[in-house]
Structures are given as structure tokens and as C-alpha cells.
Write an enzyme that holds these catalytic residues in place. Structure first.
Site, PDB file in Angstrom:
ATOM      1  N   TYR A 153       0.844  -1.343   0.088  1.00 12.06           N
ATOM      2  CA  TYR A 153      -0.008  -0.074   0.115  1.00 12.06           C
ATOM      3  C   TYR A 153       0.885   1.324  -0.095  1.00 12.06           C
ATOM      4  O   TYR A 153       0.645   2.181  -0.619  1.00 12.06           O
ATOM      5  CB  TYR A 153      -0.818   0.054   1.211  1.00 12.06           C
ATOM      6  CG  TYR A 153      -2.114   1.135   1.376  1.00 12.06           C
ATOM      7  CD1 TYR A 153      -3.178   0.788   0.590  1.00 12.06           C
ATOM      8  CD2 TYR A 153      -1.923   2.246   2.083  1.00 12.06           C
ATOM      9  CE1 TYR A 153      -4.266   1.938   0.873  1.00 12.06           C
ATOM     10  CE2 TYR A 153      -2.659   3.146   2.294  1.00 12.06           C
ATOM     11  CZ  TYR A 153      -3.990   2.884   1.581  1.00 12.06           C
ATOM     12  OH  TYR A 153      -5.026   3.794   1.856  1.00 12.06           O
ATOM     13  N   LYS A 157       0.814   3.943  -2.809  1.00 12.91           N
ATOM     14  CA  LYS A 157       0.509   5.550  -2.572  1.00 12.91           C
ATOM     15  C   LYS A 157       1.812   6.473  -2.836  1.00 12.91           C
ATOM     16  O   LYS A 157       1.671   7.368  -3.271  1.00 12.91           O
ATOM     17  CB  LYS A 157       0.139   5.628  -1.199  1.00 12.91           C
ATOM     18  CG  LYS A 157      -1.223   4.633  -1.023  1.00 12.91           C
ATOM     19  CD  LYS A 157      -2.510   5.281  -1.749  1.00 12.91           C
ATOM     20  CE  LYS A 157      -3.738   4.762  -1.392  1.00 12.91           C
ATOM     21  NZ  LYS A 157      -4.836   5.276  -2.155  1.00 12.91           N
TER      22      LYS A 157
END
Ligand code: NAP
Length: 242
Positions: A153, A157
Site C-alpha cells: 500500500y 501510494k
């Protein structure tokens, strides 16, 4: 007519963003993957309050579905274009790197990073030729600071942040702005299994944020008033990390 497309508009932050943009008089396209009931509910709220909303389901991580859905929309809306894009769809599949499965790594990068790329690339053409556009990418504190258990993640991001900064410079001459919004802990389905009582003690404001608070920031970045802001990553995290 100028429309806004919000990916993952059926729930959480996307839902609040759709409602807020519609309140500003912007016709909204609500994208979602599978939760049609939730998306219908967002549409009903907007329409019942005098706004304009349409549903456009597709999987952002499937290049062909993205192209097909947007092609169809453009054919049916010959006089309209999507001038505001909010790349919000995202998923979490947390694991420590040592236990991380290929699918967990791939799934998270495909939805957040590849998904933003597929949708943005498809919509840029019109924004550039019309010489106006607003692209808002929803990144995360995890992409700025890195969070253990979230290497997939955080990588996705952080990738979005790099792409935001590069694209902002590519398209600035055509009056298309590209910015990222980096929320901390916000109360949505994505964070509902977290230990809020413990985690909120880490936040100087002593609470999780609300989707509506993120929506207000996105709505400003989506407006004409934000015309000289581009390539920025704006944190919204109650002072958790600056
Ligand atoms: P959420 O409540 O889990 O909602 C996720 C939304 O994304 C849903 O509308 C879902 O659609 C949609 N979606 C998921 N995969 C998709 C796909 N492949 N194609 C199209 N739509 C897809 O999440 P959230 O908390 O609102 O998060 C929204 C964004 O903010 C994400 O990018 C997330 O990473 C980021 N973020 C959230 C927080 C937080 O604390 N909540 C913090 C930082 C960043 P369906 O309803 O059809 O499943």
C-alpha cells in the site's frame, strides 16, 4: 456540460466527495466496482437534493473495462466532457513483507497505482484539448511516511505521489492541475476493523477524520479557485504527521 468522475464513489471518501461536488452544482459520475446498492444510494441522495449524478461501474485496474466504459460514456455525451477526475478507488491487503503474497502485492498496486494511470490517461486527451482540467489523486499518509505491514500500500501510494508531481509539470501549460490528497486515519469501511480507541491517541486532534472533511479539501482542489496549485501533496491527518 462539465462532469466530475469519482472512482470508488460508492462508499467512504468517494461517497462524501461525490455528494460534496454535487452540492457545488457539478454533475457527478459515480464509479464503483461491485457494490451497486451503495452506489445507487449515493446517486439518490444527490438527485433528491437537486443534483445530477450517473453511475458508471468498472474495475479501475482492468484497462479494457476502463477504456470501454469511458468510450461508451463519451459516445453518449457528445457535448459533455469530464473536466474533474478524482482517483479515489483503493484497497488494502496488509501483510508483513516477509509473508506478503504475490497477489497481495499485485492487487493493491493494480487498483491504486495502475488504476489511476488507466483512468487518467484516458481522460487527459479531452482536458488537454479543452485546456482545462482538475485531477485529484487520493494518496495516503502511508505513501509519505510508510507504515509497517503496508509495504504494498505504501509503495502504491508513494507511486501516486511521484506520478502526481511529474504529470503536474507535463500538463501545467494547458491549465490542467494535478494534486494529491493524503489522508491519515478517516472513519470508513477501510478503517473499521482498526483499533480506533488506541490509534486515535496517536492523533494530536484525538480523533479519526470524517470523510466530509476530506471531501471539502477535494472540492476546493476541484474548483476553479485552486488554479495556481499544482503538483502538491496536501496532508489531512489531524496533525498526525507533517
Ligand atoms: P472504502 O470505504 O473501502 O471504499 C473503497 C471504494 O473503492 C468503494 O467505492 C469501492 O467500490 C471502490 N473500489 C475498490 N476497488 C475498486 C476497483 N478495482 N475499481 C473501482 N472501484 C473500486 O475506502 P475509503 O476509506 O473510502 O478509501 C478511499 C481512498 O482513500 C482509497 O484510495 C484509500 O486508499 C484512501 N485512503 C483512505 C484512508 C482512510 O483512513 N479511510 C486513509 C488514507 C487514504 P465498491 O463499493 O464497488 O466495492
Amino acid at each position: 456540460m462539465k462532469y466530475a468522475l469519482v472512482t470508488g464513489g460508492s462508499r467512504g471518501l468517494g461517497r462524501a466527495i461525490c455528494i460534496k461536488l454535487a452540492q457545488q452544482g457539478i454533475p457527478v459520475i459515480i464509479n464503483y466496482q461491485s457494490n451497486a446498492n451503495a452506489a445507487e444510494e449515493v446517486k439518490d441522495i444527490i438527485v433528491n437534493n437537486g443534483g445530477i449524478a450517473e453511475l458508471l461501474p468498472f474495475n479501475v485496474s482492468d484497462k479494457n473495462s476502463v477504456d470501454e466504459a469511458l468510450e461508451k460514456w463519451e459516445t453518449e455525451h457528445a457535448d459533455d466532457y469530464i473536466s474533474i477526475l478524482v482517483n479515489n478507488a483503493g484497497i488494502r491487503e496488509d501483510n508483513l513483507m516477509i509473508f506478503m503474497q504475490d497477489e497481495q502485492w499485485d492487487n493493491v498496486l493494480k487498483v491504486s497505482l495502475y488504476g489511476s494511470f488507466y483512468v487518467t490517461r484516458r481522460l487527459l486527451k479531452n482536458m488537454l484539448s479543452k485546456r482545462y482540467g482538475r485531477i485529484i489523486n487520493i494518496t495516503s499518509l502511508s505513501g509519505i511516511k510508510g507504515l509497517p505491514g503496508q509495504t504494498n500500500y505504501s509503495a502504491a501510494k508513494a507511486g501516486i505521489i511521484g506520478a502526481t508531481k511529474a504529470l503536474a509539470q507535463e500538463v501545467a501549460p494547458r491549465k490542467v492541475t494535478v494534486n494529491a490528497v493524503a489522508p491519515g486515519f478517516i472513519s470508513t469501511d477501510m478503517t473499521k476493523e482498526l483499533d480506533e480507541e488506541t490509534l486515535k491517541k496517536l492523533v494530536p486532534m484525538g480523533r479519526f477524520g470524517k470523510p466530509e472533511e476530506v471531501a471539502s479539501l477535494v472540492s476546493f482542489l476541484a474548483s476553479e479557485e485552486s488554479s495556481y496549485i499544482t503538483g502538491e501533496v496536501i496532508s489531512i491527518n489531524g496533525g498526525l504527521y507533517t
